[in-house]
Design a protein around this motif. Structure first.
Motif, PDB file in Angstrom:
ATOM      1  N   MET A   1       4.245  -0.921  -7.783  1.00  0.00           N
ATOM      2  CA  MET A   1       5.038  -2.038  -8.305  1.00  0.00           C
ATOM      3  C   MET A   1       6.376  -2.100  -7.581  1.00  0.00           C
ATOM      4  SD  MET A   1       3.902  -4.057 -10.441  1.00  0.00           S
ATOM      5  CE  MET A   1       5.379  -4.771 -11.131  1.00  0.00           C
TER       6      MET A   1
ATOM      7  N   PHE B   1       1.852  12.247  -7.499  1.00  0.00           N
ATOM      8  CA  PHE B   1       0.959  13.197  -8.160  1.00  0.00           C
ATOM      9  C   PHE B   1       1.724  14.428  -8.644  1.00  0.00           C
ATOM     10  CE2 PHE B   1      -2.048  16.808  -7.812  1.00  0.00           C
ATOM     11  CZ  PHE B   1      -2.908  16.427  -8.827  1.00  0.00           C
TER      12      PHE B   1
ATOM     13  N   HIS C   1       0.842  -1.198   0.000  1.00  0.00           N
ATOM     14  CA  HIS C   1       0.000   0.000   0.000  1.00  0.00           C
ATOM     15  C   HIS C   1       0.871   1.240   0.000  1.00  0.00           C
ATOM     16  CE1 HIS C   1      -3.360  -2.596   0.745  1.00  0.00           C
ATOM     17  NE2 HIS C   1      -2.724  -3.129   1.755  1.00  0.00           N
ATOM     18  N   GLY C   2       0.288   2.325  -0.510  1.00  0.00           N
ATOM     19  CA  GLY C   2       1.011   3.575  -0.509  1.00  0.00           C
ATOM     20  C   GLY C   2       0.719   4.353   0.753  1.00  0.00           C
ATOM     21  N   THR C   3       1.453   5.434   0.931  1.00  0.00           N
ATOM     22  CA  THR C   3       1.187   6.353   2.018  1.00  0.00           C
ATOM     23  C   THR C   3       0.761   7.682   1.409  1.00  0.00           C
ATOM     24  OG1 THR C   3       3.460   7.126   2.014  1.00  0.00           O
ATOM     25  CG2 THR C   3       2.944   5.272   3.457  1.00  0.00           C
ATOM     26  N   PHE C   4       0.281   8.591   2.264  1.00  0.00           N
ATOM     27  CA  PHE C   4      -0.152   9.895   1.772  1.00  0.00           C
ATOM     28  C   PHE C   4       0.995  10.592   1.042  1.00  0.00           C
ATOM     29  CE2 PHE C   4      -0.607  14.489   2.365  1.00  0.00           C
ATOM     30  CZ  PHE C   4      -1.823  14.685   1.739  1.00  0.00           C
TER      31      PHE C   4
ATOM     32  N   LEU D   1      -6.362   5.233   0.919  1.00  0.00           N
ATOM     33  CA  LEU D   1      -5.739   5.554   2.208  1.00  0.00           C
ATOM     34  C   LEU D   1      -6.784   5.607   3.326  1.00  0.00           C
ATOM     35  CD1 LEU D   1      -3.166   8.308   1.154  1.00  0.00           C
ATOM     36  CD2 LEU D   1      -2.679   5.976   1.850  1.00  0.00           C
TER      37      LEU D   1
ATOM     38  N   PHE E   1       1.626   4.854  -7.913  1.00  0.00           N
ATOM     39  CA  PHE E   1       0.186   4.596  -7.919  1.00  0.00           C
ATOM     40  C   PHE E   1      -0.114   3.095  -7.953  1.00  0.00           C
ATOM     41  CE2 PHE E   1      -0.742   8.968 -10.013  1.00  0.00           C
ATOM     42  CZ  PHE E   1      -0.573   9.577  -8.779  1.00  0.00           C
ATOM     43  N   LEU E   2       0.625   2.344  -8.766  1.00  0.00           N
ATOM     44  CA  LEU E   2       0.360   0.902  -8.853  1.00  0.00           C
ATOM     45  C   LEU E   2       1.215   0.104  -7.870  1.00  0.00           C
ATOM     46  CD1 LEU E   2      -0.041   0.592 -12.708  1.00  0.00           C
ATOM     47  CD2 LEU E   2      -1.730  -0.104 -11.050  1.00  0.00           C
TER      48      LEU E   2
ATOM     49  N   TYR F   1       1.746   9.012  -2.389  1.00  0.00           N
ATOM     50  CA  TYR F   1       0.744   9.385  -3.394  1.00  0.00           C
ATOM     51  C   TYR F   1       0.950  10.825  -3.851  1.00  0.00           C
ATOM     52  CZ  TYR F   1      -2.361   5.313  -3.418  1.00  0.00           C
ATOM     53  OH  TYR F   1      -2.889   4.078  -3.611  1.00  0.00           O
ATOM     54  N   MET F   2       1.212  11.728  -2.895  1.00  0.00           N
ATOM     55  CA  MET F   2       1.383  13.143  -3.256  1.00  0.00           C
ATOM     56  C   MET F   2       2.630  13.338  -4.107  1.00  0.00           C
ATOM     57  SD  MET F   2      -1.143  14.775  -2.492  1.00  0.00           S
ATOM     58  CE  MET F   2      -0.707  16.464  -2.833  1.00  0.00           C
TER      59      MET F   2
ATOM     60  N   SER G   1       3.831  13.584 -11.546  1.00  0.00           N
ATOM     61  CA  SER G   1       3.011  13.378 -12.746  1.00  0.00           C
ATOM     62  C   SER G   1       2.587  14.710 -13.355  1.00  0.00           C
ATOM     63  CB  SER G   1       1.768  12.564 -12.417  1.00  0.00           C
ATOM     64  OG  SER G   1       2.138  11.308 -11.949  1.00  0.00           O
ATOM     65  N   VAL G   2       2.188  15.655 -12.486  1.00  0.00           N
ATOM     66  CA  VAL G   2       1.764  16.970 -12.989  1.00  0.00           C
ATOM     67  C   VAL G   2       2.912  17.633 -13.742  1.00  0.00           C
ATOM     68  CG1 VAL G   2       1.086  19.289 -12.283  1.00  0.00           C
ATOM     69  CG2 VAL G   2      -0.034  17.321 -11.262  1.00  0.00           C
TER      70      VAL G   2
ATOM     71  N   HIS H   1       4.105   6.397 -12.410  1.00  0.00           N
ATOM     72  CA  HIS H   1       2.788   5.846 -12.089  1.00  0.00           C
ATOM     73  C   HIS H   1       2.902   4.423 -11.575  1.00  0.00           C
ATOM     74  CE1 HIS H   1      -0.533   8.514 -13.677  1.00  0.00           C
ATOM     75  NE2 HIS H   1       0.547   9.232 -13.820  1.00  0.00           N
ATOM     76  N   MET H   2       3.762   3.629 -12.227  1.00  0.00           N
ATOM     77  CA  MET H   2       3.941   2.230 -11.821  1.00  0.00           C
ATOM     78  C   MET H   2       4.402   2.146 -10.369  1.00  0.00           C
ATOM     79  SD  MET H   2       3.556  -0.252 -14.074  1.00  0.00           S
ATOM     80  CE  MET H   2       2.996  -0.299 -15.748  1.00  0.00           C
TER      81      MET H   2
ATOM     82  N   LEU I   1      -5.813  12.643 -14.123  1.00  0.00           N
ATOM     83  CA  LEU I   1      -4.740  12.648 -13.128  1.00  0.00           C
ATOM     84  C   LEU I   1      -5.310  12.945 -11.744  1.00  0.00           C
ATOM     85  CD1 LEU I   1      -1.773  12.139 -13.291  1.00  0.00           C
ATOM     86  CD2 LEU I   1      -1.364  14.569 -13.601  1.00  0.00           C
TER      87      LEU I   1
END
Lengths: 126, 209
Positions: A78, A31, A21-24, B92, A75-76, A27-28, A34-35, A71-72, B81
């Motif tokens: 991997m 993100f 699992h990811g953490t906050f 989460l 988000f995924l 993920y940020m 990615s932006v 992303h891999m 996105l």
């Protein structure tokens, strides 16, 4: 001996499907990356910042590859250890197949195109 | 299956049943779903290859430069996105067992997904209105097949999302629902990965061409 193997199997099952699992913050981070990795190629094409089209094309393709990796990972989720490495094996196999299918199709078809004699030249030869 | 191991001191083999012991429900779901995603990846690879081969055959029709509005594509990309990060937040909050917050994040994800589909359908309608239909040229056939297949996946993801919201509303964050939400998470992020390929190869390289 049988208890040993059972204990080993039981360990396998405790990993919640092997999905990490990811953490906050992860993920940020994914993100934000990615932006940035999306904004730069759009800006490059829309503003025409680079004078050479071929260089622009190569740069935005490089950005796409980096963003797919981001992303891999973020988000995924991997990694080489999830599902005892089997999801990574499936991914590597798929990447090999995709590369063969894409590069093979494009290579063969572009050669076919360049080897086809254009119609106006054919009519000129008569 | 019966296996003989460790002959005892008397020389007689000892037999024991080595049948696969029962696995907990759903223990292999995430690997199975990952393999499904990889096979889906092959579908998209072939559609990308088709677009790569036919993408320049305009048949004297409109070219990407005449059709694509990169501002709209940028907005669309940001919708997808943003829906990815809000789905991340849903996962989460799910891990913290907060049902109401999970539902809210799922709903926001759904709205972003809906916005994406809405913008894409508007773009398609605009193109078809201008006469750039799938029948117009090989480029447009390949374009509508590739981008349409992606849009269809997102639409199915939205139906799945609504289904899971109903499930979570009815049964809460039980183990089965957590597993389903995790599968949809992989599906949703995978579609975002495919979209990276679409906006790069179809839209940006198309306009550059």
């Amino acid at each position: 001996m049988s208890t040993d193997t059972h204990a080993a199997h039981a360990d396998d099952h405790h990993h919640d499907g092997g999905h990490s699992h990811g953490t906050f913050s992860s993920y940020m981070l994914g993100f934000v990356l990615s932006v940035v990795l999306t904004a730069i190629p759009f800006w490059l094409v829309m503003s025409g910042a680079l004078p050479n089209k071929q260089i622009t094309a190569l740069v935005i393709m490089a950005f796409a590859v980096v963003q797919i990796v981001v992303h891999m990972i973020y988000f995924l989720h991997m990694n080489t250890t999830s599902e005892n490495g089997w999801s990574m094996m499936a991914l590597i196999f798929t990447i090999v197949m995709v590369v063969i299918a894409l590069s093979g199709s494009l290579w063969v078809m572009s050669h076919l195109n360049s080897n086809m004699m254009p119609m106006h030249q054919m009519s000129g030869m008569n | 299956m019966t296996v003989a191991v460790n002959p005892s001191q008397t020389g007689e083999p000892i037999f024991y049943v080595a049948e696969e012991h029962p696995h907990p429900e759903g223990w292999s779901t995430s690997l199975g779903f990952w393999i499904y995603l990889m096979s889906d990846c092959l579908i998209f690879a072939i559609l990308f290859a088709t677009f790569g081969v036919l993408g320049g055959n305009y048949a004297a029709g409109p070219a990407p430069k005449d059709l694509f509005d990169l501002n709209l594509v940028a907005v669309n990309t940001s919708m997808l996105l943003l829906s990815s990060i809000t789905y991340g937040f849903a996962m989460l909050t799910m891990q913290q067992n907060k049902v109401a917050q999970t539902q809210i994040w799922l709903a926001i994800t759904g709205l972003f997904g809906l916005a994406f589909i809405g913008i894409e359908l508007t773009e398609f309608a605009h193109m078809i209105h201008e006469g750039a239909t799938p029948q117009r040229s090989a480029f447009l056939s390949a374009f509508f097949t590739l981008v349409g297949t992606h849009g269809l996946h997102v639409s199915c993801g939205l139906i799945w999302l609504v289904t899971l919201m109903v499930q979570v509303g009815k049964f809460g964050l039980i183990e089965a629902n957590r597993r389903r939400l995790m599968c949809l998470s992989m599906f949703w992020h995978f579609l975002d990965v495919v979209w990276i390929g679409v906006f790069t190869f179809v839209y940006l390289l198309g306009v550059l061409r």
